[in-house]
Design a protein around this motif. Structure first.
Motif: not given
Ligand code: 4AD
Ligand code: MG
Length: 464
Positions: A380, A388, A391
């Motif tokens: 991530d 985040e 990903g």
């Protein structure tokens, strides 16, 4: 001789030329000397172009003096060097044509100069007329083009993956059903359950949560590919980082490891940041001035420094020892919450962090099992202010390992085609997904993801 205000403000046309502009009035100011100043914006640039309108025009009293914010106009005249402050050029108007009036200026929803972003969400069809949404829209366009240019220059193929699909790529069950069934009269099987085999594809179908599984198929033939399109998640989260409909950029590379994926993510983000700084200086200056003081300096810094890479296990021990009290627990095996991600990116490192090798239980079935048998080759990218933003993972390319993992999570024959990719010429490969709206918020410093997309879809926003 019709020009955008951008080309006129940039001095692309010589002073003294006859010019025409078409756009929407932002402001009108009248001087005692019998002239009016009308600033016009057509969306091409942050700054509006000023037209100097003399009272000698035949419609001066009847129309020009009634113009206000939101009216659409065509103005013709001579481009001249401006005497006033703040702009190099203006138009000495010889003709002002009113194309569309604002029928009731008192109730024009964005008549006032300053509106909260929250209020503007309720008039999403009019907010592009504000400075902020003009700037966001141009930055969004520049970023989308920069994404395509980046991959095109590296020889990637752009794969248009389907929006209607049968598979739940992320396995999180956040699917919008696509159905042609008559909701008032659903077909039932003998047990009384809804019979989706009658559905459009003879099986259940959904809006895609990710183009990854499909793009993997093209990766294992074309080597370097990406998809860039809308994705859908029926998660009921009302946060400033989640949309039910968002755009995602998903590259996939063959003969590649997790480190190659991290390298690509870093190179891509830096390219995107540099392009915006280069091509959207005016808009970025607005964000730095009005939204986030560090909008420009942060991008410059990040574009020129190496991203921090860290193992999930190390991040857990940092979080456990940092002495901060978090709302959610921190323990090896638990997923990180946004408060943890932001602590790592903002306070601990101060720039994007690539976290790698997560416990397999909290990650999707397709991620490659590491030799320790308890973590997977996942990554991530965490960004200050957002958490985040990317990903990704190396994918499980070994059929036997994939089969075991699919069995563990209860996946079966429906992914026969995905297994084929491991049966016929499998290779190590991987990729990632970059949420486009999270990228836009990171770049602009805007806080709410609802302001990064023209018409946000969230659990509480009524579609229009
Ligand atoms: O981490 P996610 O779920 O990963 C995938 O979908 C993989 N299939 C990607 C891949 O490896 N090809 O989502 C990827 C990114 C997140 O990091 C986030 O930026 C964004 O998509 N994202 C969202 N953006 C806005 N609203 C949401 N509800 C989002 N969910 C994920
Ligand atoms: Mg994720």
């Amino acid at each position: 001789n019709s020009y955008t205000t951008k080309s006129l403000l940039a001095g692309e046309i010589a002073a003294g030329s006859p010019v025409q502009i078409k756009g929407w009035v932002r402001t009108r100011r009248d001087s005692k000397a019998g002239i009016s100043f009308i600033s016009v914006n057509d969306g091409s640039s942050f700054d509006s172009l000023q037209a100097v309108v003399p009272s000698s025009l035949e419609n001066y009293e009847t129309e020009v003096l009634k113009l206000g914010a939101g009216c659409s106009v065509i103005i013709e005249g001579e481009l001249v060097e401006s005497q006033g402050q703040g702009q190099r050029f203006e138009i000495q108007a010889s003709r002002v044509e009113v194309v569309g009036w604002v029928d009731d200026p008192e109730t024009y929803p964005i008549a006032k100069k300053h509106h909260s972003f929250e209020y503007l969400r309720t008039v999403a069809h009019l907010r592009p007329r504000t400075n902020a949404f003009g700037a966001i829209t141009r930055v969004r366009t520049t970023l989308a083009n920069a994404v395509h240019n980046f991959f095109y220059q590296k020889g990637f193929q752009w794969i248009n993956t389907p929006l209607i699909t049968a598979s739940d790529c992320e396995g999180a069950g956040e699917l919008f059903r696509v159905s042609t069934l008559d909701m008032a009269n659903l077909p039932r099987n003998e047990q009384g359950a809804i019979d989706y085999t009658e559905d459009f594809f003879g099986r259940e179908s959904f809006l895609t949560v990710s183009g990854q599984l499909n793009v993997e198929a093209y990766c294992l033939a074309m080597s370097n590919v990406y998809t860039f399109g809308p994705t859908f998640r029926a998660e009921n989260s009302n946060t400033s980082r989640h949309l039910a409909e968002f755009w995602m950029i998903e590259p996939e590379i063959a003969f590649a490891t997790l480190d190659d994926c991290a390298d690509l993510a870093e190179e891509m983000l830096k390219h995107l940041f540099k392009t915006v700084l280069d091509e959207r200086a005016e808009d970025m200056a607005f964000f730095a001035q009005r939204i986030d003081k560090e909008a420009i300096s942060r991008l410059e810094h990040v574009a020129n420094s190496a991203f921090e890479r860290m193992d999930y296990s190390e991040a857990i021990s940092i979080l456990e020892k940092c002495g901060k009290s978090f709302e959610y627990p921190v323990k090896w095996g638990l997923d990180l919450q946004s408060e943890h991600e932001r602590f790592l990116a903002e306070e601990y490192v101060g720039r994007p962090v690539v976290l790698m090798n997560y416990p397999k239980e909290i990650k999707a079935f397709y991620m490659r099992l590491n030799d320790d048998q308890r973590t997977v080759a996942a990554m991530d990218v965490l960004a200050p202010g957002i958490g985040e933003i990317i990903g990704g993972s190396q994918r499980e390319e070994r059929l036997d390992v994939l089969d075991r993992r699919m069995a563990e999570v209860g996946l079966g024959q429906e992914l026969g085609w995905y297994r084929d990719l491991r049966r016929y010429g499998t290779v190590p490969h991987g990729g990632f997904g970059l949420g486009f709206e999270r990228l836009i918020n990171y770049v602009t410093g805007m806080e709410n993801i609802r302001d990064a997309i023209p018409f946000p879809r969230t659990p509480k926003s009524a579609p229009f």
